[in-house]
Design a protein around this motif. Structure first.
Motif, short mmCIF file in Angstrom:
data_model
loop_
_atom_site.label_atom_id
_atom_site.label_comp_id
_atom_site.label_asym_id
_atom_site.label_seq_id
_atom_site.Cartn_x
_atom_site.Cartn_y
_atom_site.Cartn_z
N GLU A 13 0.81 -1.22 0.00
CA GLU A 13 0.00 0.00 0.00
C GLU A 13 0.85 1.28 0.00
O GLU A 13 0.40 2.32 -0.45
CB GLU A 13 -0.93 0.02 1.23
N GLU A 14 2.06 1.21 0.51
CA GLU A 14 2.91 2.41 0.62
C GLU A 14 3.92 2.53 -0.51
O GLU A 14 4.78 3.39 -0.49
CB GLU A 14 3.64 2.40 1.97
N GLU A 15 3.83 1.66 -1.50
CA GLU A 15 4.74 1.71 -2.65
C GLU A 15 3.96 2.12 -3.89
O GLU A 15 2.73 2.14 -3.90
CB GLU A 15 5.40 0.35 -2.88
N SER A 16 4.67 2.43 -4.95
CA SER A 16 3.97 2.72 -6.21
C SER A 16 4.90 2.54 -7.39
O SER A 16 5.53 1.49 -7.53
CB SER A 16 3.34 4.11 -6.19
N ALA A 150 7.89 10.27 -3.82
CA ALA A 150 6.86 11.03 -3.11
C ALA A 150 6.65 12.39 -3.76
O ALA A 150 5.53 12.90 -3.81
CB ALA A 150 7.24 11.19 -1.65
N GLN A 165 -1.79 5.75 -4.45
CA GLN A 165 -0.66 4.89 -4.78
C GLN A 165 -0.94 3.46 -4.38
O GLN A 165 -1.75 3.19 -3.49
CB GLN A 165 0.59 5.37 -4.03
#
Length: 408
Positions: A13-16, A150, A165
């Protein structure tokens, strides 16, 4: 290196977009907006196969025309340059000249061919790009202090209240394959693309024709199933890059892991689509409409879109009013032949309409349910075996405030 079970999709969830191998991204403030970041980039270490889907609005903005023309040359790109704060739409011949110029400027900074740069813009329509600021920004944007994924996710936003993201990893031919996505969108959102930009990267090895098929198929199930306000913009675009660095055997529709790749891509795009719908301008609730028992997929989609597009449904949900009549009315004008006596409608776990008649409900219980942040409307047509899901948001006073003063 992590290993996953063969059919597992692992979600980050915190990557993209930088999770797949061989990609970097960044962003900066170059002066298109007062203070916020407004210029961003994605760069692949090597040229990547690319697929794109674009707005159906007849007034396609200059950057869309430039990007489509460039992609048509080789079906490959190596970089994407995005500016926010100015859409470069309805700007005539000069808008096209400017879009080609910033494409050239960024290609020169990277030392690659011009057509390997995709350009896209979002913001106010009808104003020429401030080229002096953009050119100065392009000269600086690759500096180390700006290289931060970011920063890219912030630089593409307009009225958004949050970044969107997600990334996933799957195993194909024993290789870890990553798919990452980032998007912007909050207003002017409607099925068939809207004021949204979506950027998806993967290190999978896949041919252009199959990549384009995958993107179109998944877009029809995700990005084309959301609405905020019924407006379709001039600048919408989703680009999917595949640079092949994962070194799997080339994916095709005949590959044994094709369905796994499609599932991973759908997870990314559906997550981004839902985040866009939830972040609708002034929205307080995400609305999910599940339609089952249709005689075709298109029929199920049409019913779902009709419900999430209804301003009367959206305002009722904002006001926690269990007015099921508005839902039934939207189904009735969806254009899909419906048999009223077989229709069942539920708001969450509460049946409200069945067999052509209202169901007895405890209104206070349904109102309490409508206070939640995610509201589900379930529609059973009982006419076949096909289904679809659509997403939208409530319509609030703040939506009017935001858009009444958008340019000021």
């Amino acid at each position: 290196m992590p290993t996953f079970s063969k059919n597992e999709v692992v979600i980050f969830e915190e990557e993209s977009i930088a999770l797949p191998a061989g990609y970097r991204a960044g962003g900066m403030h170059c002066g298109l907006k007062r203070k916020k970041l407004d210029l961003g980039y994605i760069v692949s270490d090597v040229p990547a196969t690319v697929a794109g889907v674009y707005t159906t609005n007849i007034f396609q903005a200059a950057p869309l025309l430039v990007t489509q023309e460039s992609i048509a040359k080789e079906n490959m790109i190596q970089a994407i340059l995005v500016n926010s704060g100015n859409a470069n739409a309805c700007t005539g011949e000069q808008g096209l000249i400017d879009a080609f110029e910033i494409q050239k400027e960024f290609a020169n900074e990277l030392g690659i061919k011009e057509h390997l740069v995709a350009v896209t813009s979002t913001g106010v329509i009808g104003e020429l790009l401030p080229m002096d600021r953009l050119k100065a920004g392009i000269k600086q944007i690759l500096h180390e202090e700006h290289e931060d994924e970011a920063n890219f996710k912030q630089a593409i936003l307009t009225t958004d209240t949050c970044i969107k993201q997600i990334a996933v990893q799957i195993t194909i031919d024993g290789k870890i394959v990553s798919i990452g996505g980032a998007a912007k969108g909050s207003g002017m959102i409607h099925p068939n693309m809207a004021t949204m930009l979506g950027f998806v990267t993967t290190d999978a090895n896949i041919a252009h024709e199959d990549l384009l098929y995958a993107l179109k198929e998944v877009t029809n199930q995700t990005f084309n199933m959301i609405t905020v306000d019924g407006d379709t913009s001039t600048n919408d675009m989703v680009l999917l890059m595949a640079n092949g660095i994962a070194d799997n055997n080339q994916l095709t529709k005949e590959h044994p892991d094709w369905d796994l790749f499609m599932n991973g891509l759908k997870v990314v795009c559906e997550s981004l689509a839902k985040k866009i719908a939830k972040d609708g301008e002034g929205a307080t609730k995400l609305i999910e409409v599940q339609v089952g028992g249709a005689f075709s997929t298109n029929a199920a989609r049409a019913v779902g879109k009709a419900i999430i597009s209804s301003n009367l449904v959206k305002t009722a949900i904002y006001g926690t009013d269990p007015n099921w009549g508005r839902i039934v009315s939207a189904i009735g004008y969806s254009g899909v032949p419906i048999e009223p006596n077989t229709l069942k409608v539920s708001i969450g776990a509460f049946p409200v309409f069945e067999n052509g008649l209202p169901c007895p409900i405890v209104e206070a219980d349904v109102k309490k349910y409508l206070e939640l942040e995610t509201i589900k409307i379930l529609v059973e047509l009982n006419q076949g075996e096909y289904n679809a899901t659509a997403w939208g948001c409530d319509l609030t006073y703040d939506y009017v405030k935001i858009n009444a003063s958008y340019r000021t």
